[in-house]
Design an enzyme around this catalytic site. Structure first.
Site, PDB file in Angstrom:
ATOM      1  CG  ASN A   1      -1.812   1.130   1.354  1.00 57.56           C
ATOM      2  OD1 ASN A   1      -1.406   2.266   1.112  1.00 57.56           O
ATOM      3  ND2 ASN A   1      -3.052   0.883   1.724  1.00 57.56           N
TER       4      ASN A   1
ATOM      5  CG  HIS B   1       1.092   6.054   4.901  1.00 59.89           C
ATOM      6  ND1 HIS B   1       0.115   6.987   5.201  1.00 59.89           N
ATOM      7  CD2 HIS B   1       0.684   4.889   5.429  1.00 59.89           C
ATOM      8  CE1 HIS B   1      -0.831   6.399   5.909  1.00 59.89           C
ATOM      9  NE2 HIS B   1      -0.516   5.125   6.064  1.00 59.89           N
TER      10      HIS B   1
ATOM     11  NE  ARG C   1       6.836  21.542   4.050  1.00 58.84           N
ATOM     12  CZ  ARG C   1       8.120  21.887   4.140  1.00 58.84           C
ATOM     13  NH1 ARG C   1       8.832  22.086   3.070  1.00 58.84           N
ATOM     14  NH2 ARG C   1       8.660  22.028   5.313  1.00 58.84           N
TER      15      ARG C   1
ATOM     16  CG  HIS D   1      -8.272   3.992   1.336  1.00 58.29           C
ATOM     17  ND1 HIS D   1      -8.443   3.832   2.695  1.00 58.29           N
ATOM     18  CD2 HIS D   1      -9.507   4.315   0.847  1.00 58.29           C
ATOM     19  CE1 HIS D   1      -9.710   4.037   2.997  1.00 58.29           C
ATOM     20  NE2 HIS D   1     -10.376   4.350   1.907  1.00 58.29           N
TER      21      HIS D   1
ATOM     22  NE  ARG E   1      -8.342   7.232   4.471  1.00 57.15           N
ATOM     23  CZ  ARG E   1      -9.193   6.889   5.421  1.00 57.15           C
ATOM     24  NH1 ARG E   1     -10.338   7.544   5.584  1.00 57.15           N
ATOM     25  NH2 ARG E   1      -8.928   5.903   6.238  1.00 57.15           N
TER      26      ARG E   1
ATOM     27  NE  ARG F   1      -7.661  11.059   5.708  1.00 59.34           N
ATOM     28  CZ  ARG F   1      -8.069  10.413   6.787  1.00 59.34           C
ATOM     29  NH1 ARG F   1      -7.205   9.696   7.484  1.00 59.34           N
ATOM     30  NH2 ARG F   1      -9.301  10.491   7.200  1.00 59.34           N
ATOM     31  CG  HIS F   2      -3.625   9.039   1.754  1.00 59.71           C
ATOM     32  ND1 HIS F   2      -4.508   8.366   0.966  1.00 59.71           N
ATOM     33  CD2 HIS F   2      -3.751   8.509   2.999  1.00 59.71           C
ATOM     34  CE1 HIS F   2      -5.122   7.449   1.694  1.00 59.71           C
ATOM     35  NE2 HIS F   2      -4.708   7.523   2.944  1.00 59.71           N
TER      36      HIS F   2
ATOM     37  CD  GLU G   1      -7.678   0.097   1.800  1.00 61.37           C
ATOM     38  OE1 GLU G   1      -6.506  -0.264   1.565  1.00 61.37           O
ATOM     39  OE2 GLU G   1      -8.031   0.635   2.846  1.00 61.37           O
TER      40      GLU G   1
ATOM     41  CB  THR H   1      -5.393   4.018   9.400  1.00 56.23           C
ATOM     42  OG1 THR H   1      -5.371   2.963   8.433  1.00 56.23           O
ATOM     43  CG2 THR H   1      -5.307   3.412  10.788  1.00 56.23           C
ATOM     44  CB  THR H   2      -9.339   1.122   7.482  1.00 54.99           C
ATOM     45  OG1 THR H   2      -8.950   1.750   6.264  1.00 54.99           O
ATOM     46  CG2 THR H   2     -10.695   0.481   7.316  1.00 54.99           C
TER      47      THR H   2
ATOM     48  CD  GLU I   1      -7.081  -6.264   3.140  1.00 55.70           C
ATOM     49  OE1 GLU I   1      -7.337  -5.811   2.006  1.00 55.70           O
ATOM     50  OE2 GLU I   1      -6.381  -5.662   3.982  1.00 55.70           O
TER      51      GLU I   1
ATOM     52  CG  HIS J   1      -5.374  -2.205   9.246  1.00 56.94           C
ATOM     53  ND1 HIS J   1      -4.929  -1.588  10.383  1.00 56.94           N
ATOM     54  CD2 HIS J   1      -5.950  -1.239   8.493  1.00 56.94           C
ATOM     55  CE1 HIS J   1      -5.233  -0.314  10.324  1.00 56.94           C
ATOM     56  NE2 HIS J   1      -5.846  -0.060   9.190  1.00 56.94           N
TER      57      HIS J   1
ATOM     58  N   GLY K   1       1.264  -1.559   4.342  1.00 52.22           N
ATOM     59  CA  GLY K   1       1.604  -0.200   3.947  1.00 52.22           C
ATOM     60  C   GLY K   1       2.534   0.493   4.921  1.00 52.22           C
ATOM     61  CG  HIS K   2       2.410   3.149   9.045  1.00 56.84           C
ATOM     62  ND1 HIS K   2       3.155   2.826  10.145  1.00 56.84           N
ATOM     63  CD2 HIS K   2       2.421   4.498   8.952  1.00 56.84           C
ATOM     64  CE1 HIS K   2       3.582   3.945  10.715  1.00 56.84           C
ATOM     65  NE2 HIS K   2       3.156   4.976  10.007  1.00 56.84           N
TER      66      HIS K   2
HETATM   67  N1  PXP Z   1      -5.761  -3.275   4.348  1.00 56.38           N
HETATM   68  C1  PXP Z   1      -6.694  -2.308   4.479  1.00 56.38           C
HETATM   69  C2  PXP Z   1      -8.096  -2.633   4.124  1.00 56.38           C
HETATM   70  C3  PXP Z   1      -6.357  -1.011   4.920  1.00 56.38           C
HETATM   71  O1  PXP Z   1      -7.296  -0.080   5.075  1.00 56.38           O
HETATM   72  C4  PXP Z   1      -4.998  -0.737   5.201  1.00 56.38           C
HETATM   73  C5  PXP Z   1      -4.604   0.664   5.615  1.00 56.38           C
HETATM   74  O2  PXP Z   1      -4.733   1.515   4.556  1.00 56.38           O
HETATM   75  C6  PXP Z   1      -4.063  -1.769   5.040  1.00 56.38           C
HETATM   76  C7  PXP Z   1      -4.471  -3.036   4.635  1.00 56.38           C
HETATM   77  C8  PXP Z   1      -2.621  -1.561   5.308  1.00 56.38           C
HETATM   78  O3  PXP Z   1      -2.456  -1.286   6.659  1.00 56.38           O
HETATM   79  P1  PXP Z   1      -1.060  -0.803   7.189  1.00 56.38           P
HETATM   80  O4  PXP Z   1      -0.789   0.536   6.567  1.00 56.38           O
HETATM   81  O5  PXP Z   1      -1.255  -0.738   8.659  1.00 56.38           O
HETATM   82  O6  PXP Z   1      -0.047  -1.823   6.752  1.00 56.38           O
END
Ligand code: PXP
Length: 390
Positions: A160, A163, A171, A196, A198, A202-203, A223, A253-254, A304, A344, A366-367
């Site tokens: 993902n 970020h 910025r 994602h 949104r 926002r991103h 997403e 976040t979700t 998921e 997640h 992602g994060h």
């Molecule tokens: N899966 C879903 C459905 C999510 O909403 C997210 C966060 O955007 C992720 C996976 C990835 O989560 P993380 O950024 O914590 O790895």
């Protein structure tokens, strides 16, 4: 077919289990032993209840893991009706033993189920050494059949890249670019890119999704919340798949899975629209049997499984419990014919165990990868994560 009874536990600390899995293992046992027409009952109890049965029927003190009560030869009518008898399992003891043996609770329950079942059909390891060996061999064979490996391909990583866009939006400039980041992830071995889009943008921006659609060589997973405007965009852009998530403006976040069961009609309609455009749909859900059934009912291709509570758990017991729920949910979804992804909160410490679940096809992360990428570079961060997913 076996009947599953679940007693009300006296003891409220007994771990929650997924009864459907025990039921399925019992169904499979009957089929593998050529007794598909037979019936047995399974009682899942706590230590106090099994100790009472142990005292009453075997004159033994204290709890045990499993008791089997075959129907005796005198009970002709029962025999004629193919009733095998009862298996009683203490979930509390099973949980303790699972921990000692480093197994999941459901794996331990399977072992006890097979053991009890063999007693029901006449095996008895207490009779003689030879009988103990015969029972042990049969037990191993049946367990191997129950736990056959399911995944033929390696688990996949979908990265993902939201970020990267978060940093850009901080910025309001044009760097770093999530489109470029997606290419680096793919070159490092990721087999999918997730963004994602949104409602508040926002991103990720519309431009990102449009460009990613053109550049992603693996699989673009969009997403999104089930909002009209975003649905329209998705139908135009045609990602390789969409993952529907609940979306709240104020969340960082979700925060949890979709309540599919409570909005079946609405989600079924979105799935229909996407499928008509050739886009498979994944539903992001908590590890909950009710949501799995609802997802299957309304025609989702994937679910998921939300791993956030497992990832956020601070106490070991809590983490174990959440892990069990994920393992059981993935199993149930897989068995029902859904394809299973998870994600997640997964990071470099907690991912390996989830990746080892054979019913899961792909992890969405992602994060943690982006946080590491800031320090070690994106290519290395992706490769390190892939190295953990074996
Ligand atoms: N899966 C879903 C459905 C999510 O909403 C997210 C966060 O955007 C992720 C996976 C990835 O989560 P993380 O950024 O914590 O790895």
């Amino acid at each position: 077919m076996p009947v599953l009874f679940k007693n009300e536990f006296y003891h409220h600390a007994v771990p929650r289990i997924n009864e459907a899995l025990v039921q399925r293992a019992a169904d499979q046992l009957l089929v593998s032993t050529g007794m598909a027409e037979a019936e047995l009952s399974i009682l899942l109890v706590d230590d106090q209840q099994i100790a009472e049965l142990n005292r009453t029927w075997r004159h033994k003190k204290g709890p045990t893991n499993v008791l089997a009560f075959p129907l005796t030869e005198g009970e002709d009518s029962a025999m004629a009706m193919n009733l095998l008898g009862d298996i009683v399992i203490s979930v509390e003891t099973a949980a303790r033993e699972a921990k000692q043996e480093g197994l999941s609770l459901h794996s331990r329950l399977q072992v006890l189920l097979v053991h009890g079942f063999l007693h029901l059909i006449g095996y008895d390891h207490e009779k003689s050494d030879a009988e103990a060996v015969r029972m042990y061999n049969k037990e191993r064979m049946l367990l191997q059949e129950l736990t056959k490996k399911r995944r033929e391909t390696m688990i996949k990583l979908a990265v993902n890249v939201d970020h990267v866009a978060t940093l850009r939006e901080a910025r309001g400039t044009n760097e770093p670019d999530p489109v470029l980041a997606a290419g680096i992830c793919e070159l490092a071995g990721a087999e999918g890119i997730v963004v994602h889009l949104r409602e508040d943008r926002r991103h990720i921006q519309d431009r990102d999704v449009i460009l990613l659609r053109q550049t992603v060589k693996t699989k673009l997973n969009l997403e999104m919340g089930a909002a009209k405007e975003i649905i329209k965009l998705a139908l135009n852009i045609k990602p390789d798949m969409v993952t529907l998530v609940p979306e709240k403006r104020k969340e960082l976040t979700t925060e949890g899975g979709l309540n599919v069961a409570a909005q079946k009609q609405k989600l079924k309609k979105v799935i229909g629209q996407m499928n008509d455009a050739g886009i498979p749909v994944s539903l992001f859900i908590d590890p909950d049997s009710r949501q799995i059934k609802a997802a299957k009912d309304i025609g989702a291709t994937f679910v998921e499984i939300h791993t956030g509570r497992y990832a956020d758990a601070t106490r070991e017991e809590e983490r174990e419990h959440e892990y069990e729920l994920i393992a059981a949910a993935a199993e149930e979804a897989y068995e029902s014919g859904l394809r299973v992804n998870a994600g997640h909160g997964l990071n470099y410490v907690n991912t390996a165990r989830i990746a080892a679940l054979e019913t899961i096809e792909e992890l969405s992360i992602g994060h943690a990868i982006m946080a590491r990428a800031v320090i070690v570079g994106l290519d290395q961060a992706v490769r390190e994560m892939l190295g953990l997913m074996i």
